[in-house]
Write an enzyme that holds these catalytic residues in place. Structure first.
Site, PDB file in Angstrom:
ATOM      1  N   VAL A 122       3.424   8.830  -1.168  1.00 47.13           N
ATOM      2  CA  VAL A 122       4.630   8.017  -1.053  1.00 47.13           C
ATOM      3  C   VAL A 122       4.232   6.588  -1.415  1.00 47.13           C
ATOM      4  O   VAL A 122       3.166   6.116  -1.030  1.00 47.13           O
ATOM      5  CB  VAL A 122       5.246   8.086   0.357  1.00 47.13           C
ATOM      6  CG1 VAL A 122       5.879   9.442   0.581  1.00 47.13           C
ATOM      7  CG2 VAL A 122       4.225   7.793   1.454  1.00 47.13           C
ATOM      8  N   MET A 163       0.831  -1.187   0.000  1.00 48.68           N
ATOM      9  CA  MET A 163       0.000   0.000   0.000  1.00 48.68           C
ATOM     10  C   MET A 163       0.874   1.249   0.000  1.00 48.68           C
ATOM     11  O   MET A 163       2.079   1.196   0.197  1.00 48.68           O
ATOM     12  CB  MET A 163      -0.913   0.011   1.231  1.00 48.68           C
ATOM     13  CG  MET A 163      -1.890  -1.158   1.287  1.00 48.68           C
ATOM     14  SD  MET A 163      -3.112  -1.109  -0.012  1.00 48.68           S
ATOM     15  CE  MET A 163      -4.283   0.035   0.689  1.00 48.68           C
ATOM     16  N   CYS A 164       0.241   2.389  -0.132  1.00 48.08           N
ATOM     17  CA  CYS A 164       0.914   3.673  -0.149  1.00 48.08           C
ATOM     18  C   CYS A 164       0.242   4.581   0.877  1.00 48.08           C
ATOM     19  O   CYS A 164      -0.658   4.170   1.596  1.00 48.08           O
ATOM     20  CB  CYS A 164       0.819   4.301  -1.541  1.00 48.08           C
ATOM     21  SG  CYS A 164       1.313   3.176  -2.886  1.00 48.08           S
ATOM     22  N   ARG A 165       0.696   5.802   0.956  1.00 49.96           N
ATOM     23  CA  ARG A 165       0.045   6.836   1.744  1.00 49.96           C
ATOM     24  C   ARG A 165      -0.106   8.054   0.835  1.00 49.96           C
ATOM     25  O   ARG A 165       0.808   8.395   0.076  1.00 49.96           O
ATOM     26  CB  ARG A 165       0.873   7.229   2.968  1.00 49.96           C
ATOM     27  CG  ARG A 165       1.207   6.109   3.944  1.00 49.96           C
ATOM     28  CD  ARG A 165       0.026   5.745   4.871  1.00 49.96           C
ATOM     29  NE  ARG A 165      -0.845   4.763   4.251  1.00 49.96           N
ATOM     30  CZ  ARG A 165      -1.956   4.295   4.830  1.00 49.96           C
ATOM     31  NH1 ARG A 165      -2.329   4.748   6.021  1.00 49.96           N
ATOM     32  NH2 ARG A 165      -2.691   3.397   4.218  1.00 49.96           N
ATOM     33  N   ASN A 212      -4.041   4.373  -3.725  1.00 50.53           N
ATOM     34  CA  ASN A 212      -3.498   3.700  -2.550  1.00 50.53           C
ATOM     35  C   ASN A 212      -4.134   2.322  -2.492  1.00 50.53           C
ATOM     36  O   ASN A 212      -5.329   2.197  -2.189  1.00 50.53           O
ATOM     37  CB  ASN A 212      -3.830   4.534  -1.297  1.00 50.53           C
ATOM     38  CG  ASN A 212      -3.571   3.796  -0.005  1.00 50.53           C
ATOM     39  OD1 ASN A 212      -2.822   2.830   0.032  1.00 50.53           O
ATOM     40  ND2 ASN A 212      -4.205   4.249   1.067  1.00 50.53           N
TER      41      ASN A 212
END
Length: 251
Positions: free
Chosen positions: A88, A1-3, A115
């Site tokens: 990110v 996953m991402c933020r 995300n």
């Protein structure tokens, strides 16, 4: 996953939203508090922002971790904007796309981030990709799942869909084709924000006189942060936020 995070409101330094908060996106790159999948967001980052009088956003993206780029923190200290979208990227399998796979993706006035992850990539969503016009498919910035999801959203926007509808219909199409996908999407045109919560956390904060932030997780412990329920569409301006349930597509 991402933020990821988006903001619309009064002019603010990028660093006030991304770097200075105690749990801002910079810190979330190595110490996210609510990330359910993955642990380190080190495979690229990016920020897009809007300059006064120009509807087309600028972007700064890199393939490496944000903490290793002092030029970014210096830029974020002085650049101010009424709207931004930043992300990110979670550490993932090696690939050749580099910063082209780092959000935000962009076209015209739009900035976009995904995300999550598309299950059974790429076979699961091959029929959706095949339905896109060849020119749009060949114009993909990268060969990752997020780039394809962006192409599906952008196609709907170009066909005249409202931002929220474009996100919701794309999420339902991908979830139907690839059940179990995680599809938290974030989209802005510099005036409003649309987002989906589908498989991971999403929060928002509206501060009177300042603006609205929509993010994967709170960047501080302000009690005014609100959590968006899973399977929901969010639309927001600098003063108002609306959430609408999304129905799980039939098997």
């Amino acid at each position: 996953m991402c933020r990821h995070i988006a903001y619309v409101g009064r002019p603010s330094a990028l660093g006030d939203l991304l770097v200075r908060p105690p749990h801002g996106l910079l810190r979330q790159s190595w110490a996210p508090r609510r990330q359910r999948h993955g642990t380190v967001n080190a495979d690229g980052f990016g920020v897009g922002w809007y300059a006064e009088g120009d509807p087309v956003p600028a972007r700064y993206r890199r393939a490496g971790p944000v903490w290793a780029d002092p030029s970014f923190t210096d830029l974020a200290r002085v650049v101010r904007s009424e709207a931004l979208l930043a992300a990110v990227r979670d550490a993932t399998e090696a690939g050749a796309d580099g910063e082209a796979a780092a959000a935000p993706f962009a076209a015209g006035p739009w900035l976009f981030s995904h995300n999550g992850a598309v299950r059974d990539w790429p076979a699961g969503v091959a029929p959706l990709a095949a339905a896109l016009p060849a020119a749009e498919l060949l114009s993909l910035e990268a060969r990752c799942d997020s780039a394809l999801v962006w192409a599906l959203v952008l196609h709907r926007l170009r066909e005249g869909d409202e931002p929220g509808q474009a996100l919701a219909d794309t999420v339902l199409d991908v979830a139907r084709a690839a059940p179990g996908s995680r599809l938290n999407l974030l989209l802005t045109d510099g005036v409003a924000i649309a987002a989906t919560a589908w498989g991971d956390t999403l929060c928002y904060l509206t501060v009177p006189g300042r603006g609205t932030v929509v993010a994967s997780e709170p960047y501080d412990d302000d009690p005014r942060w609100c959590e968006v329920p899973d399977r929901a569409l969010l639309t927001a301006t600098r003063t108002d936020v609306l959430t609408t349930p999304l129905k799980e597509p039939p098997a």
